[in-house]
Design a protein around this motif. Structure first.
Motif, PDB file in Angstrom:
ATOM      1  N   GLN A  42      24.617 -27.346  16.357  1.00  0.00           N
ATOM      2  CA  GLN A  42      24.985 -25.954  16.595  1.00  0.00           C
ATOM      3  C   GLN A  42      25.024 -25.626  18.084  1.00  0.00           C
ATOM      4  OE1 GLN A  42      22.257 -23.145  14.853  1.00  0.00           O
ATOM      5  NE2 GLN A  42      23.762 -21.494  14.845  1.00  0.00           N
ATOM      6  N   LEU A  43      24.023 -26.137  18.836  1.00  0.00           N
ATOM      7  CA  LEU A  43      24.004 -25.881  20.278  1.00  0.00           C
ATOM      8  C   LEU A  43      25.175 -26.566  20.984  1.00  0.00           C
ATOM      9  CD1 LEU A  43      20.233 -26.049  21.312  1.00  0.00           C
ATOM     10  CD2 LEU A  43      21.770 -24.092  21.518  1.00  0.00           C
ATOM     11  N   LYS A  44      25.477 -27.777  20.587  1.00  0.00           N
ATOM     12  CA  LYS A  44      26.601 -28.480  21.210  1.00  0.00           C
ATOM     13  C   LYS A  44      27.923 -27.765  20.956  1.00  0.00           C
ATOM     14  CE  LYS A  44      24.737 -33.176  21.417  1.00  0.00           C
ATOM     15  NZ  LYS A  44      24.883 -34.590  20.969  1.00  0.00           N
ATOM     16  N   TYR A  45      28.002 -27.059  19.846  1.00  0.00           N
ATOM     17  CA  TYR A  45      29.221 -26.312  19.550  1.00  0.00           C
ATOM     18  C   TYR A  45      29.282 -25.009  20.347  1.00  0.00           C
ATOM     19  CZ  TYR A  45      32.634 -23.598  16.896  1.00  0.00           C
ATOM     20  OH  TYR A  45      33.702 -22.809  16.534  1.00  0.00           O
ATOM     21  N   LYS A  46      28.114 -24.302  20.427  1.00  0.00           N
ATOM     22  CA  LYS A  46      28.102 -23.005  21.090  1.00  0.00           C
ATOM     23  C   LYS A  46      27.906 -23.121  22.599  1.00  0.00           C
ATOM     24  CE  LYS A  46      26.449 -20.201  17.211  1.00  0.00           C
ATOM     25  NZ  LYS A  46      25.386 -19.279  16.740  1.00  0.00           N
ATOM     26  N   ASP A  47      26.999 -23.997  23.026  1.00  0.00           N
ATOM     27  CA  ASP A  47      26.659 -24.104  24.453  1.00  0.00           C
ATOM     28  C   ASP A  47      26.402 -25.574  24.789  1.00  0.00           C
ATOM     29  OD1 ASP A  47      25.922 -23.720  27.044  1.00  0.00           O
ATOM     30  OD2 ASP A  47      24.052 -22.658  26.607  1.00  0.00           O
ATOM     31  N   PRO A  48      27.455 -26.329  25.037  1.00  0.00           N
ATOM     32  CA  PRO A  48      27.291 -27.769  25.294  1.00  0.00           C
ATOM     33  C   PRO A  48      26.407 -28.094  26.487  1.00  0.00           C
ATOM     34  CG  PRO A  48      29.584 -27.201  24.891  1.00  0.00           C
ATOM     35  CD  PRO A  48      28.852 -25.910  25.045  1.00  0.00           C
ATOM     36  N   ASN A  49      26.246 -27.185  27.415  1.00  0.00           N
ATOM     37  CA  ASN A  49      25.443 -27.439  28.610  1.00  0.00           C
ATOM     38  C   ASN A  49      24.025 -26.899  28.510  1.00  0.00           C
ATOM     39  OD1 ASN A  49      27.690 -28.643  29.914  1.00  0.00           O
ATOM     40  ND2 ASN A  49      28.484 -26.610  30.468  1.00  0.00           N
ATOM     41  N   SER A  50      23.614 -26.492  27.345  1.00  0.00           N
ATOM     42  CA  SER A  50      22.276 -25.909  27.184  1.00  0.00           C
ATOM     43  C   SER A  50      21.202 -26.960  27.447  1.00  0.00           C
ATOM     44  CB  SER A  50      22.111 -25.358  25.769  1.00  0.00           C
ATOM     45  OG  SER A  50      20.775 -24.942  25.548  1.00  0.00           O
ATOM     46  N   PRO A  51      20.196 -26.610  28.294  1.00  0.00           N
ATOM     47  CA  PRO A  51      19.100 -27.556  28.570  1.00  0.00           C
ATOM     48  C   PRO A  51      18.237 -27.825  27.336  1.00  0.00           C
ATOM     49  CG  PRO A  51      18.601 -25.404  29.493  1.00  0.00           C
ATOM     50  CD  PRO A  51      20.019 -25.329  29.032  1.00  0.00           C
TER      51      PRO A  51
END
Length: 347
Positions: A156-165
């Motif tokens: 889900q994070l890679k879809y919404k915010d690929p650069n999220s730490p």
């Protein structure tokens, strides 16, 4: 004539019980919230697997279905005992030979009912062992769920915010979760195989003992029938006086001795593998050494000697939460009726 209902006066352990000590009394013999009606059967079957971890649902349903099987066997045992007493009571009003033989047949049928009762106890060893696999499955489910949850969060994070730490943190957590899951899955695989073999060895040993003892009783029952004079008589003709009282007592004693001395190691029925089956049962290991599976029908002597009540298993503290309808104890006595001490009256 005083009627007799139970075969043995004494309760000395049989040779089979000495060889394989009897297990604790079956958990199905406790009191029941729903009594002895079919409602409890249907309730267990329809609700089994409705709750709890997904991984353990199928085995939970199997365990509940086996409880229904054991309830039915209990009922068969009780009904046989009632039938035995009724047969003996009916025979009181018949001729001397029929009266004596039906009395002794009642003894044999009553013993069959008690064998059903003993069979339920040994069958419960199988069921409780299967339960332990269910408990392991339930304990593995959380690790699977945790790994799946982290995987979903990363996707889900890679879809919404690929650069999220946070992705890096979750990936590290996923590595740890996968390691924990690998350990849990390996334990599940090992324990499943061990417990599966132990459980069905308990069941097949119990079936084998029960079946051979019932066959013994049937054989001596046919010997008793030979004491009945079935020669047709003409009206007004009297039959010879019956003199089979001692013979019928001796037949009952012989049957008792045969049941008492029966042991698994001297069972009459043998399951001998054909050459083809024996060859196919060979399993090759890394160094090509064969493992012959054809001799693996010996009873679990060590397992039986070390039998531990279900309440002492690690997962059994709350494992009967799906059996709550059966925890009300009604104090029902399951003892045998003692045999009459009086000798049958002479003709």
């Amino acid at each position: 004539m005083h009627r007799t209902y139970s075969m043995r006066q004494s309760r000395a352990p049989t040779a089979s019980q000495i060889e394989n000590p009897p297990p604790p009394s079956s958990s199905t013999k406790a009191g029941r919230l729903f009594g002895r009606s079919n409602f409890g059967h249907n309730f267990r079957k329809t609700t089994a697997g409705a709750f709890g971890p997904d991984l353990a649902k199928k085995l939970t349903q199997l365990v509940k279905m086996e409880k229904n099987v054991m309830r039915t066997m209990e009922l068969v045992g009780r009904e046989r005992m009632d039938v035995a007493q009724q047969l003996s009571l009916w025979g009181e009003g018949c001729d001397e030979d029929v009266s004596d033989v039906t009395d002794k047949l009642g003894v044999l049928i009553y013993e069959m009912g008690e064998l059903e009762d003993q069979f339920v106890d040994r069958y419960d060893q199988y069921r409780v062992t299967i339960k332990s696999i269910r408990n392991i499955e339930a304990s593995v489910q959380p690790s699977r769920d945790r790994k799946q949850k982290i995987t979903d969060q990363i996707a889900q994070l890679k879809y919404k915010d690929p650069n999220s730490p946070r992705i890096v943190v979750l990936e590290q957590e996923l590595v740890r979760a996968e390691a924990e899951s690998l350990v849990a899955e390996a334990q599940l695989s090992n324990i499943t195989r061990e417990k599966l073999k132990a459980a069905f060895t308990y069941q097949f040993d119990a079936i084998r003992e029960h079946s051979e003892k019932v066959a013994i009783i049937a054989g001596f029952g046919k010997h008793l029938l030979e004491l009945v004079d079935d020669t047709p008589v003409t009206p007004g003709e009297s039959r010879p006086a019956y003199d089979g009282y001692e013979a019928s007592k001796a037949i009952i004693q012989d049957c008792e001795d045969a049941l008492t001395n029966w042991v698994q190691s001297k069972a009459s029925v043998r399951s001998n593998l054909s050459v083809r089956a024996r060859t196919l049962s060979q399993r090759r290991k890394a160094k090509a050494e064969g493992v012959d599976l054809s001799h693996q029908d010996a009873p679990l002597q060590g397992e039986r000697d070390g039998w531990v009540p279900a309440s002492q298993h690690g997962e059994y503290g709350a494992e009967d939460d799906d059996d709550e309808e059966e925890e009300v104890h009604n104090g029902e006595s399951r003892g045998r009726l003692s045999a009459a001490a009086e000798e049958p009256a002479a003709a």
